[in-house]
Design a protein around this motif. Structure first.
Motif, PDB file in Angstrom:
ATOM      1  N   TYR A   1       5.821   3.764  -0.045  1.00  0.00           N
ATOM      2  CA  TYR A   1       5.289   4.992  -0.641  1.00  0.00           C
ATOM      3  C   TYR A   1       5.078   6.046   0.444  1.00  0.00           C
ATOM      4  CZ  TYR A   1       0.090   4.816   0.118  1.00  0.00           C
ATOM      5  OH  TYR A   1      -1.170   4.849   0.616  1.00  0.00           O
ATOM      6  N   TYR A   2       4.614   7.224  -0.016  1.00  0.00           N
ATOM      7  CA  TYR A   2       4.677   8.399   0.856  1.00  0.00           C
ATOM      8  C   TYR A   2       3.828   8.361   2.125  1.00  0.00           C
ATOM      9  CZ  TYR A   2       0.780   9.114  -2.333  1.00  0.00           C
ATOM     10  OH  TYR A   2      -0.344   8.919  -3.086  1.00  0.00           O
ATOM     11  N   ARG A   3       2.837   7.435   2.203  1.00  0.00           N
ATOM     12  CA  ARG A   3       2.040   7.416   3.436  1.00  0.00           C
ATOM     13  C   ARG A   3       2.625   6.501   4.514  1.00  0.00           C
ATOM     14  NH1 ARG A   3      -2.067  10.684   2.611  1.00  0.00           N
ATOM     15  NH2 ARG A   3      -2.951  10.567   0.531  1.00  0.00           N
TER      16      ARG A   3
ATOM     17  N   ASN B   1      -7.459   3.314   0.641  1.00  0.00           N
ATOM     18  CA  ASN B   1      -8.013   4.267   1.614  1.00  0.00           C
ATOM     19  C   ASN B   1      -9.221   5.011   1.049  1.00  0.00           C
ATOM     20  OD1 ASN B   1      -6.913   6.045  -0.203  1.00  0.00           O
ATOM     21  ND2 ASN B   1      -5.351   6.848   1.173  1.00  0.00           N
TER      22      ASN B   1
ATOM     23  N   HIS C   1      -6.016  14.607   1.634  1.00  0.00           N
ATOM     24  CA  HIS C   1      -4.914  13.945   0.925  1.00  0.00           C
ATOM     25  C   HIS C   1      -3.555  14.421   1.444  1.00  0.00           C
ATOM     26  CE1 HIS C   1      -2.465  12.322  -2.303  1.00  0.00           C
ATOM     27  NE2 HIS C   1      -1.984  13.521  -2.509  1.00  0.00           N
TER      28      HIS C   1
ATOM     29  N   ALA D   1       8.523  10.805  -7.061  1.00  0.00           N
ATOM     30  CA  ALA D   1       7.221  11.438  -6.878  1.00  0.00           C
ATOM     31  C   ALA D   1       6.154  10.857  -7.814  1.00  0.00           C
ATOM     32  CB  ALA D   1       7.336  12.943  -7.040  1.00  0.00           C
ATOM     33  N   PRO D   2       6.479  10.459  -9.069  1.00  0.00           N
ATOM     34  CA  PRO D   2       5.443   9.806  -9.885  1.00  0.00           C
ATOM     35  C   PRO D   2       5.009   8.505  -9.231  1.00  0.00           C
ATOM     36  CG  PRO D   2       7.314  10.454 -11.246  1.00  0.00           C
ATOM     37  CD  PRO D   2       7.736  10.628  -9.820  1.00  0.00           C
ATOM     38  N   VAL D   3       3.717   8.355  -9.010  1.00  0.00           N
ATOM     39  CA  VAL D   3       3.237   7.183  -8.276  1.00  0.00           C
ATOM     40  C   VAL D   3       3.446   5.909  -9.095  1.00  0.00           C
ATOM     41  CG1 VAL D   3       1.560   8.476  -6.894  1.00  0.00           C
ATOM     42  CG2 VAL D   3       0.843   7.472  -9.087  1.00  0.00           C
TER      43      VAL D   3
ATOM     44  N   GLY E   1      -0.967   3.045  -3.058  1.00  0.00           N
ATOM     45  CA  GLY E   1      -2.384   3.354  -2.877  1.00  0.00           C
ATOM     46  C   GLY E   1      -3.208   2.701  -3.974  1.00  0.00           C
ATOM     47  N   GLU E   2      -4.509   2.551  -3.726  1.00  0.00           N
ATOM     48  CA  GLU E   2      -5.362   1.856  -4.708  1.00  0.00           C
ATOM     49  C   GLU E   2      -5.462   2.638  -6.021  1.00  0.00           C
ATOM     50  OE1 GLU E   2      -6.605   3.798  -2.456  1.00  0.00           O
ATOM     51  OE2 GLU E   2      -7.930   5.010  -3.685  1.00  0.00           O
ATOM     52  N   GLY E   3      -5.458   3.979  -5.921  1.00  0.00           N
ATOM     53  CA  GLY E   3      -5.581   4.775  -7.147  1.00  0.00           C
ATOM     54  C   GLY E   3      -4.394   4.529  -8.080  1.00  0.00           C
ATOM     55  N   SER E   4      -3.226   4.357  -7.477  1.00  0.00           N
ATOM     56  CA  SER E   4      -2.012   4.179  -8.279  1.00  0.00           C
ATOM     57  C   SER E   4      -1.937   2.807  -8.935  1.00  0.00           C
ATOM     58  CB  SER E   4      -0.782   4.406  -7.396  1.00  0.00           C
ATOM     59  OG  SER E   4      -0.869   5.667  -6.795  1.00  0.00           O
TER      60      SER E   4
ATOM     61  N   TYR F   1      -9.719   6.805  -1.544  1.00  0.00           N
ATOM     62  CA  TYR F   1      -9.534   8.011  -2.368  1.00  0.00           C
ATOM     63  C   TYR F   1      -8.163   8.044  -3.018  1.00  0.00           C
ATOM     64  CZ  TYR F   1     -13.792   9.994  -0.481  1.00  0.00           C
ATOM     65  OH  TYR F   1     -15.110  10.199  -0.166  1.00  0.00           O
ATOM     66  N   ALA F   2      -8.116   8.588  -4.222  1.00  0.00           N
ATOM     67  CA  ALA F   2      -6.856   9.014  -4.822  1.00  0.00           C
ATOM     68  C   ALA F   2      -7.009  10.531  -4.957  1.00  0.00           C
ATOM     69  CB  ALA F   2      -6.640   8.361  -6.168  1.00  0.00           C
TER      70      ALA F   2
HETATM   71  C1  LIG Z   1       2.127   9.481 -12.228  1.00  0.00           C
HETATM   72  C2  LIG Z   1       1.510  10.427 -11.250  1.00  0.00           C
HETATM   73  N1  LIG Z   1       0.296  10.938 -11.499  1.00  0.00           N
HETATM   74  C3  LIG Z   1      -0.273  11.772 -10.609  1.00  0.00           C
HETATM   75  C4  LIG Z   1       0.397  12.118  -9.457  1.00  0.00           C
HETATM   76  C5  LIG Z   1      -0.233  13.066  -8.451  1.00  0.00           C
HETATM   77  N2  LIG Z   1      -0.673  12.280  -7.295  1.00  0.00           N
HETATM   78  C6  LIG Z   1       0.065  12.192  -6.182  1.00  0.00           C
HETATM   79  S1  LIG Z   1      -0.625  11.224  -5.035  1.00  0.00           S
HETATM   80  C7  LIG Z   1      -1.945  10.891  -6.023  1.00  0.00           C
HETATM   81  C8  LIG Z   1      -3.073  10.030  -5.554  1.00  0.00           C
HETATM   82  C9  LIG Z   1      -2.696   8.634  -5.387  1.00  0.00           C
HETATM   83  O1  LIG Z   1      -3.775   7.968  -4.786  1.00  0.00           O
HETATM   84  P1  LIG Z   1      -3.615   6.507  -4.216  1.00  0.00           P
HETATM   85  O2  LIG Z   1      -2.754   5.711  -5.098  1.00  0.00           O
HETATM   86  O3  LIG Z   1      -4.957   5.978  -3.915  1.00  0.00           O
HETATM   87  O4  LIG Z   1      -2.789   6.756  -2.885  1.00  0.00           O
HETATM   88  P2  LIG Z   1      -3.219   7.582  -1.580  1.00  0.00           P
HETATM   89  O5  LIG Z   1      -2.646   8.951  -1.770  1.00  0.00           O
HETATM   90  O6  LIG Z   1      -4.687   7.575  -1.509  1.00  0.00           O
HETATM   91  O7  LIG Z   1      -2.604   6.862  -0.445  1.00  0.00           O
HETATM   92  C10 LIG Z   1      -1.836  11.539  -7.242  1.00  0.00           C
HETATM   93  C11 LIG Z   1      -2.825  11.479  -8.311  1.00  0.00           C
HETATM   94  C12 LIG Z   1       1.681  11.583  -9.246  1.00  0.00           C
HETATM   95  N3  LIG Z   1       2.387  11.834  -8.141  1.00  0.00           N
HETATM   96  N4  LIG Z   1       2.211  10.710 -10.140  1.00  0.00           N
END
Ligand SMILES: Cc1ncc(C[n+]2csc(CCOP(=O)(O)OP(=O)(O)O)c2C)c(N)n1
Ligand SMILES: [Mg+2]
Length: 327
Positions: free
Chosen positions: A64-66, A175, A244, A115-117, A145-148, A177-178
């Motif tokens: 993923y992107y990080r 980390n 972020h 781009a969709p997580v 990420g934990e938010g995803s 935060y999302a």
């Molecule tokens: C399906 C979807 N919803 C929302 C977003 C917008 N978005 C991009 S990164 C992100 C936060 C993700 O948080 P986390 O999974 O914790 O990863 P972190 O960025 O903290 O490493 C969001 C909501 C997206 N890219 N895809």
């Protein structure tokens, strides 16, 4: 785990290089030289520990992107990364078409994500199924990420891998935060790893600020998968030291005290301390390494700035193509 001095040194170098490169990306952004940066500062231990537990170029990765430190550890160069930040010709992930940090790399079997997580999670399960059908002893590492882990795709991918005992390691980089949303608003359990018991695979939580701890956890999960024993879910706990992304103002949702407090567990500093304590490097040697990292980063910036932008007429390739090119 008893790791060789050389391995520890290699891991430290990757963490350091990633940090210096990442810091320079922020400077380039504030100078108006790049449009966007999403940072891995604070994530280096989790990513380097995981990458080194793989057979590079043999196993598969859906990152993923990080994952800057992960990708550098798998062979992506600082020059490649600069091309991505600057959207320049020759950029290996997409020829400069994708957003920066949407990493992929053919030589590392690292597959591009959207781009969709969480889309990378079912991709990993699919690759795991292919590996199983082909009776190979390869493993897939997928990160998120934990938010995803709130996303439907994440549950679907992990569930599928658990049902079919696929060779996948699910690494969650928690980390805290999302963007602005803390974990307690993403899940009713204490850790993403607790979700594993409802899906039928082992789940563990580890200190994601300690590179050697993460290495050991991922190494064991990789070996478990390679032997045909199925997937593992690992949550590595860390702290997102930066906002972020370059477009986020984190002062609106967290205090400076909190950020400063969490810097006490900065993974690069912890690894540096370890190098000194174990007599692997002296202060002088560490400073020389730092200077070398900065030199490599400066070279990458110069290289990126000198490279041309992709030709306009190629913008749609390979989105729309007349014929299939295999290169
Ligand atoms: C399906 C979807 N919803 C929302 C977003 C917008 N978005 C991009 S990164 C992100 C936060 C993700 O948080 P986390 O999974 O914790 O990863 P972190 O960025 O903290 O490493 C969001 C909501 C997206 N890219 N895809
Ligand atoms: Mg997060």
């Amino acid at each position: 785990m008893d790791l060789s001095s050389d391995l520890k040194k290699e891991m430290y170098w990757m963490m350091l290089l990633s940090r210096r490169l990442d810091e320079r990306a922020w400077v380039l952004h504030r100078q108006g030289k790049i449009a966007f940066h999403i940072s891995g500062i604070g994530h280096e231990a989790g990513q380097v520990g995981a990458a080194f537990a793989l057979r590079k170029g043999y196993d598969w990765v859906t990152p993923y992107y990080r994952d800057l430190a992960l990708m550098l550890s798998l062979g992506m160069t600082p020059r490649d990364f600069m091309l991505s930040l600057m959207g320049k010709s020759g950029e290996p992930s997409s020829g400069g078409r994708q957003m920066p940090s949407h990493f992929s790399m053919r030589s590392a079997n690292a597959v591009s994500h959207s781009a969709p997580v969480a889309t990378q999670t079912p991709h990993a399960a699919g690759i795991g199924l292919a590996i199983k059908m082909k009776k190979e002893d390869k493993v897939v590492l997928t990160t998120i990420g934990e938010g995803s882990t709130s996303q439907g795709e994440w549950y679907e991918g992990v569930n599928w891998a658990a049902i079919h005992r696929l060779p996948v390691v699910f690494l969650v980089q928690n980390n805290q935060y999302a963007i602005s949303v803390p974990p307690e608003l993403q899940m009713a359990v204490k850790s993403s790893a607790d979700k594993a018991c409802g899906l039928g695979l082992p789940g563990i939580t580890v200190d994601g600020t300690d590179v050697f701890t993460v290495y050991e956890a991922v190494y064991n999960a990789v070996e478990h998968a390679r032997k045909g024993n199925g997937p593992t879910l690992i949550e590595a706990r860390m702290y997102r030291i930066t906002p972020h992304s370059s477009d986020d103002d984190d002062r609106t949702y967290r205090t400076r005290e909190e950020v400063e407090d969490n810097k006490k567990r900065d993974p690069v500093t912890l690894a540096r301390d370890h190098m000194i304590q174990e007599n692997l490097y002296t202060e002088i040697e560490l400073n020389a390494l730092d200077a070398k990292a900065k030199e490599i980063v400066t070279d990458a910036v110069k290289y990126g700035e000198e490279m041309p932008f992709p030709a306009g007429e190629e913008a749609a390739y390979p989105v729309y193509i007349e014929e299939v090119r295999r290169d």
